[in-house]
Design an enzyme around this catalytic site. Structure first.
Site, PDB file in Angstrom:
ATOM      1  N   SER A 140     -57.717  -0.756  -2.123  1.00 23.25           N
ATOM      2  CA  SER A 140     -58.857  -1.608  -1.784  1.00 23.25           C
ATOM      3  C   SER A 140     -58.596  -2.524  -0.594  1.00 23.25           C
ATOM      4  O   SER A 140     -59.542  -3.080  -0.027  1.00 23.25           O
ATOM      5  CB  SER A 140     -59.253  -2.451  -2.991  1.00 23.25           C
ATOM      6  OG  SER A 140     -59.720  -1.625  -4.035  1.00 23.25           O
ATOM      7  N   GLU A 151       0.781  -1.232   0.000  1.00 21.97           N
ATOM      8  CA  GLU A 151       0.000   0.000   0.000  1.00 21.97           C
ATOM      9  C   GLU A 151       0.817   1.289   0.000  1.00 21.97           C
ATOM     10  O   GLU A 151       0.390   2.287  -0.571  1.00 21.97           O
ATOM     11  CB  GLU A 151      -0.933   0.004   1.220  1.00 21.97           C
ATOM     12  CG  GLU A 151      -2.006  -1.064   1.196  1.00 21.97           C
ATOM     13  CD  GLU A 151      -3.015  -0.857   0.077  1.00 21.97           C
ATOM     14  OE1 GLU A 151      -3.390   0.303  -0.178  1.00 21.97           O
ATOM     15  OE2 GLU A 151      -3.412  -1.850  -0.551  1.00 21.97           O
TER      16      GLU A 151
END
Length: 778
Positions: A474, A102
């Site tokens: 409904s 890294e």
């Protein structure tokens, strides 16, 4: 996160000098103009940086664990902080592997790789993907304080935070934070946790090869972890080993030995049940009581959720939504990736690209290699190449057409979604825009047995079960019919299904000419048939007869909030707003014969030593919980049963092959919401499907076609082996012509008809009703 006050004059001068030093360095690289722009951005952004002093007091905490009622782990919160290891106890081989992979110059620079930054800025301005150059300190800044978006502004803030952290902490402290906090896939945060997850080892026991494997993961945890893709992770590991040699951390013999070592991975241990929404709900409830101690006391929470039912609910909802998505117009690939011409470099580019497009369980992300109308070849995150035949390309046909617009065209480099069926055949589809919710409760206790708050928790954490207020359509009609039973209506009452028109005074908004879903009018219908067929005109006439104000008051017996359902005739069609969880509690009143029970989720909370901190007492159904007469619930059950037998939900009894099913479909105006709410005496289930920003689902989409299949899938699992259970008739009802009717309304004593002469009759007053009842009882 707090915002510090503007820097003092000395501090500002220090940063300005540093800024111009960096600008000078960039100028030598030939990008003075960019440096000046960056310099201005730095001067503006610095006063708004978050405070970073908390990094110097970073402390590990114990996780909160959430379990199902049958002991299955559903989620962990705070687990990334459980394995904090001081820098002095981290073995050199692990630190060296990370630095090699890294940031080899970590102990030499001031936190920023200037040459790499120039490259990243240029690539960003060219609208290409960033080429990296993030140092370890920059990654700490990003992981603790910033989002992962790849924008120029975010990069500027990252640089400023990096400098600030470098002034606050020494290099060993920064590296300690990184090694303990970085995400490494499979729920592992920090290298100590990763060593346990991937190898079942403690950090000091890792070999060079194992340390190199772990050090290669941060670049793309979903792509380079060995469980997800061992081949790709091994390529990355070999690169790290070579970097360790180049930097003098190992010699050639150690390099050769590490390259040759065969690694033994620990089998993946993942949460087997998808319960992200329910686990997050539990976390919120626990946090509301225990605050920040939630993540430090090692609390264990047991829920009422059944793991098997939860997984069945998750699969049912996803299946329903993906089936709907197959019928939608193709919106185009999620992104396009420039693939290198060198075949050897394609895999790494695919891995990098798909890190931003994670798989959503069975909905896999893939990058297209070749595309035609007859066949598509693509690469998955795992590195596997799949071939999709013509039969699997129908849902995306418009994207493969010769004249497809560039934004929807499927071509080399397109990021698409793939599904594999049970026979191993692949098809292409797209990530759904539509959302959904499913909740199942035990009506006898109110306990939540399954909860799925959306299609995918990674895509949206908004819990549609508890947070989405939608029109129920409904599916709300049964509560109006329940009110009508107390006003003299019976299942045999004949109501005219004929056109209606109302002015603004009747609706509370604007003139209204309601329609039935099919656009047809059936004329006079008995109430039970009208509800089974979901006839809107009948429901409106019923509400008009009993009075909207009366109905508004009545629905509070089911737990609904009065103010969410204005007293207008539109209430008959479910124009108010509810959540799916509220609907589950409301239908539970019918299921229990009249008891309203609040929903509950947490059964027990214990600390890390097993001491019980909270336990929910068992529910006892007594009359204090009754909100509805038993006979009202029973008659309504008979109406709801007819719906699942021969009405809009007839597929329920037909496919599940049992009569003890009750429920109602719901489709709102313009098909913007699709519902099914129903129950068996032992389980209530409510399903909702719709868009977060309401829009039409499609002219042919209904609750019966969209939501009901999901409910049937759920009940197929839940009712396996459960004997048929139908409620016994309570006192106060009699059977008349195959219908259940209040005993005082037999022989035509109740409301016989409504709207046959287009004059809406007044329902019996309370005095008239009592007189009728007295006569009957004589």
């Amino acid at each position: 996160m707090t915002t510090p006050p503007p820097a003092a004059t000395h501090g500002a001068r220090h940063w300005l000098l540093r800024m111009f030093s960096w600008a000078a360095g960039l100028a030598t690289a030939g990008v003075l103009a960019i440096a000046l722009v960056v310099g201005v951005a730095l001067a503006v952004a610095y006063p708004n940086l978050p405070e970073v002093s908390s990094l110097s007091d970073y402390r590990p905490k114990l996780p909160l664990r959430v379990y199902s009622s049958d002991g299955v782990l559903l989620g962990e919160f705070g687990e990334e902080r459980r394995t904090f290891i001081p820098i002095a106890q981290i073995p050199p081989v692990m630190k060296q592997a990370v630095l090699a992979a890294e940031d080899a110059r970590f102990y030499e620079h001031d936190g920023v790789d200037y040459k790499g930054m120039v490259r990243a800025v240029i690539e960003n301005l060219r609208d290409a993907r960033s080429q990296g150059a993030s140092t370890i300190t920059m990654q700490v800044a990003r992981n603790f304080y910033l989002s992962t978006e790849k924008t120029f502004t975010r990069k500027i803030y990252e640089v400023l935070l990096t400098w600030k952290i470098e002034r606050l902490l020494n290099k060993d402290q920064i590296l300690e934070l990184y090694l303990n906090q970085i995400f490494l896939g499979h729920r592992a945060h920090g290298f100590a946790a990763a060593a346990e997850v991937y190898f079942g080892k403690a950090l000091p026991d890792l070999s060079i090869a194992e340390a190199a494997m772990l050090a290669g993961i941060p670049k793309a945890p979903s792509a380079f972890n060995p469980i997800a893709n061992l081949r790709r992770a091994t390529v990355r590991q070999q690169y790290v080993i070579e970097r360790m040699l180049d930097n003098g951390y190992i010699d050639a013999a150690q390099r050769d030995q590490a390259r040759a070592q065969v690694l033994r991975l620990r089998p993946a241990q993942t949460v087997a049940v998808h319960a992200e929404y329910v686990a997050e709900t539990a976390r919120q409830l626990v946090y509301a009581q225990y605050g920040d101690e939630t993540y430090s006391r090692g609390l264990n929470v047991v829920l009422s959720v059944d793991s098997g039912l939860q997984q069945a609910a998750y699969k049912a909802l996803r299946r329903g939504i993906l089936t709907y998505e197959q019928r939608q117009f193709y919106r185009g690939p999620e992104a396009y990736v420039d693939l290198p011409s060198d075949p050897a470099a394609v895999d790494a580019r695919v891995a990098e690209a798909l890190a931003d497009h994670p798989d959503q369980d069975e909905l896999r992300a893939a990058v297209v290699l070749e595309a035609s109308e007859k066949q598509v070849k693509a690469v998955l995150q795992t590195g596997e190449t799949i071939t999709v035949p013509a039969a699997g390309l129908k849902p995306v046909a418009s994207g493969l057409a010769a004249k497809a617009p560039p934004k929807i065209q499927i071509r080399r480099g397109a990021v698409v979604r793939a599904l594999q069926d049970t026979k191993g055949q692949w098809s292409l589809t797209q990530q759904p825009e539509v959302e959904g919710a499913l909740v199942a409760t035990d009506p006898r206790t109110g306990a939540i047995r399954a909860l799925v708050g959306g299609f995918d928790f990674g895509k949206s954490k908004f819990n549609h079960v508890t947070q989405a207020l939608r029109q129920p359509g409904s599916s709300f009609k049964p509560f109006v019919y329940s009110a009508a039973l107390e006003k003299g209506f019976t299942p045999a009452t004949v109501v005219n299904d004929a056109p209606l028109f109302f002015d603004a005074a009747d609706t509370g908004s604007q003139p209204w000419e309601p329609k039935n879903y099919d656009g047809e009018f059936a004329g006079p219908l008995p109430l039970h048939t009208a509800l089974a067929k979901s006839k809107n005109m009948v429901s409106i006439r019923v509400l008009q007869s009993i009075g909207p104000e009366y109905a508004q008051e009545w629905i509070t017996r089911f737990g609904f909030e009065r103010e969410k359902h204005p007293a207008y005739l539109t209430m008959a069609l479910g124009a108010g707003t509810v959540t799916p969880l509220q609907m589950a509690s409301a239908y539970g009143v019918f299921a229990t014969g009249g008891y309203l029970l609040p929903p509950s989720l947490i059964v027990k909370v214990t600390d890390s030593q097993g001491r019980v901190l909270r336990e929910t007492p068992p529910v006892v159904l007594d009359e204090s919980l009754r909100t509805l007469e038993e006979r009202n619930a029973f008659v309504m059950a008979s109406l709801l049963q007819e719906i699942t037998r021969s009405g809009t939900a007839a597929n329920a009894q037909r496919l599940l092959k049992r009569p003890d099913l009750y429920g109602k479909t719901g489709t709102t105006n313009d098909s913007m919401d699709a519902w099914f709410a129903g129950y068996h005496p032992s389980l209530v289930g409510v399903v909702w499907i719709g868009y977060d920003t309401p829009k039409k689902l499609g002219s042919r989409e209904t609750g019966g076609g969209l939501a009901l299949p999901v409910w049937i899938d759920l009940m197929a699992h839940a009712l396996k082996g459960v004997p048929v259970a139908e409620p016994a008739p309570p006192a106060g009802v009699v059977a008349q012509d195959g219908l259940w009717i209040y005993d005082e309304f037999t022989g035509g004593a109740g409301v016989r008809s409504v709207g046959l002469d287009e004059q809406v009759p007044q329902a019996p007053s309370s005095d008239e009703r009592n007189s009728i009842l007295d006569l009957f009882r004589r």
